[in-house]
Design a protein around this motif. Sequence first.
Motif, PDB file in Angstrom:
ATOM      1  N   LEU A  34       0.826  -1.197   0.000  1.00 56.95           N
ATOM      2  CA  LEU A  34       0.000   0.000   0.000  1.00 56.95           C
ATOM      3  C   LEU A  34       0.865   1.253   0.000  1.00 56.95           C
ATOM      4  O   LEU A  34       0.579   2.219  -0.713  1.00 56.95           O
ATOM      5  N   GLU A  37       1.973   1.834  -3.450  1.00 52.91           N
ATOM      6  CA  GLU A  37       0.861   2.312  -4.273  1.00 52.91           C
ATOM      7  C   GLU A  37       0.571   3.784  -3.993  1.00 52.91           C
ATOM      8  O   GLU A  37       0.371   4.572  -4.921  1.00 52.91           O
ATOM      9  N   LEU A  38       0.543   4.150  -2.712  1.00 48.96           N
ATOM     10  CA  LEU A  38       0.273   5.532  -2.343  1.00 48.96           C
ATOM     11  C   LEU A  38       1.343   6.465  -2.910  1.00 48.96           C
ATOM     12  O   LEU A  38       1.047   7.582  -3.327  1.00 48.96           O
ATOM     13  N   GLY A  58       0.025  10.041  -2.699  1.00 52.05           N
ATOM     14  CA  GLY A  58      -0.833   9.431  -1.692  1.00 52.05           C
ATOM     15  C   GLY A  58      -0.185   9.437  -0.318  1.00 52.05           C
ATOM     16  O   GLY A  58      -0.859   9.303   0.692  1.00 52.05           O
ATOM     17  N   SER A  94      -5.977  13.390   0.503  1.00 53.43           N
ATOM     18  CA  SER A  94      -4.983  12.322   0.661  1.00 53.43           C
ATOM     19  C   SER A  94      -5.165  11.583   1.976  1.00 53.43           C
ATOM     20  O   SER A  94      -5.014  10.364   2.035  1.00 53.43           O
ATOM     21  N   THR A  97      -8.036   9.231   1.523  1.00 51.48           N
ATOM     22  CA  THR A  97      -7.621   8.100   0.689  1.00 51.48           C
ATOM     23  C   THR A  97      -6.795   7.114   1.497  1.00 51.48           C
ATOM     24  O   THR A  97      -7.027   5.898   1.431  1.00 51.48           O
ATOM     25  N   MET A  98      -5.851   7.621   2.286  1.00 55.16           N
ATOM     26  CA  MET A  98      -5.028   6.741   3.122  1.00 55.16           C
ATOM     27  C   MET A  98      -5.897   5.965   4.107  1.00 55.16           C
ATOM     28  O   MET A  98      -5.711   4.760   4.297  1.00 55.16           O
ATOM     29  N   GLU A 100      -9.131   5.211   3.892  1.00 54.37           N
ATOM     30  CA  GLU A 100      -9.934   4.209   3.171  1.00 54.37           C
ATOM     31  C   GLU A 100      -9.103   2.983   2.824  1.00 54.37           C
ATOM     32  O   GLU A 100      -9.544   1.856   3.014  1.00 54.37           O
ATOM     33  N   ARG A 101      -7.896   3.220   2.306  1.00 51.24           N
ATOM     34  CA  ARG A 101      -7.041   2.103   1.897  1.00 51.24           C
ATOM     35  C   ARG A 101      -6.605   1.278   3.097  1.00 51.24           C
ATOM     36  O   ARG A 101      -6.530   0.051   3.015  1.00 51.24           O
ATOM     37  N   GLU A 104      -9.502  -0.896   4.136  1.00 54.50           N
ATOM     38  CA  GLU A 104      -9.610  -2.050   3.235  1.00 54.50           C
ATOM     39  C   GLU A 104      -8.591  -3.114   3.629  1.00 54.50           C
ATOM     40  O   GLU A 104      -8.888  -4.294   3.659  1.00 54.50           O
ATOM     41  N   LEU A 105      -7.382  -2.660   3.937  1.00 56.72           N
ATOM     42  CA  LEU A 105      -6.297  -3.571   4.283  1.00 56.72           C
ATOM     43  C   LEU A 105      -6.558  -4.313   5.589  1.00 56.72           C
ATOM     44  O   LEU A 105      -6.310  -5.505   5.700  1.00 56.72           O
TER      45      LEU A 105
END
Length: 114
Positions: A34, A37-38, A58, A94, A97-98, A100-101, A104-105
């Motif tokens: 992640l 990706e960010l 990100g 940002s 977004t962090m 949310e990700r 999910e993780l």
Amino acid sequence: MSKGQGFGFSLGKMKELTEAFKKAQQVQEGAKKLQEELDQMEIEGQAGGGLVKVILSGNQEPRRVEISPDALGEGADVVSELVTAAMKDAYNNSTATMRERMEELTGGLNLPGL
């Protein structure tokens, strides 16, 4: 402590602990991916209806600022305010977004501090 009880750590608890370690390891591996990706993402913030845009990674590292020629005619004080507002917008985007990700993780895991 009575005979045969050991430390009160049954095999069932040991299995739970092993599963927890496996999940934690998966989360750690996912977090590394992640992070990569960010770092590749571009997250935009804007102000003045798009007159000023700020782009962050990100991971919230500044990438660039775009200022419309139309904004320049407004004077330095206005441009400064627009840049600051666009920076805040990009930061908020940002951060969301962090979050949310990461959710999910770690979804479904009750990990303290996350």
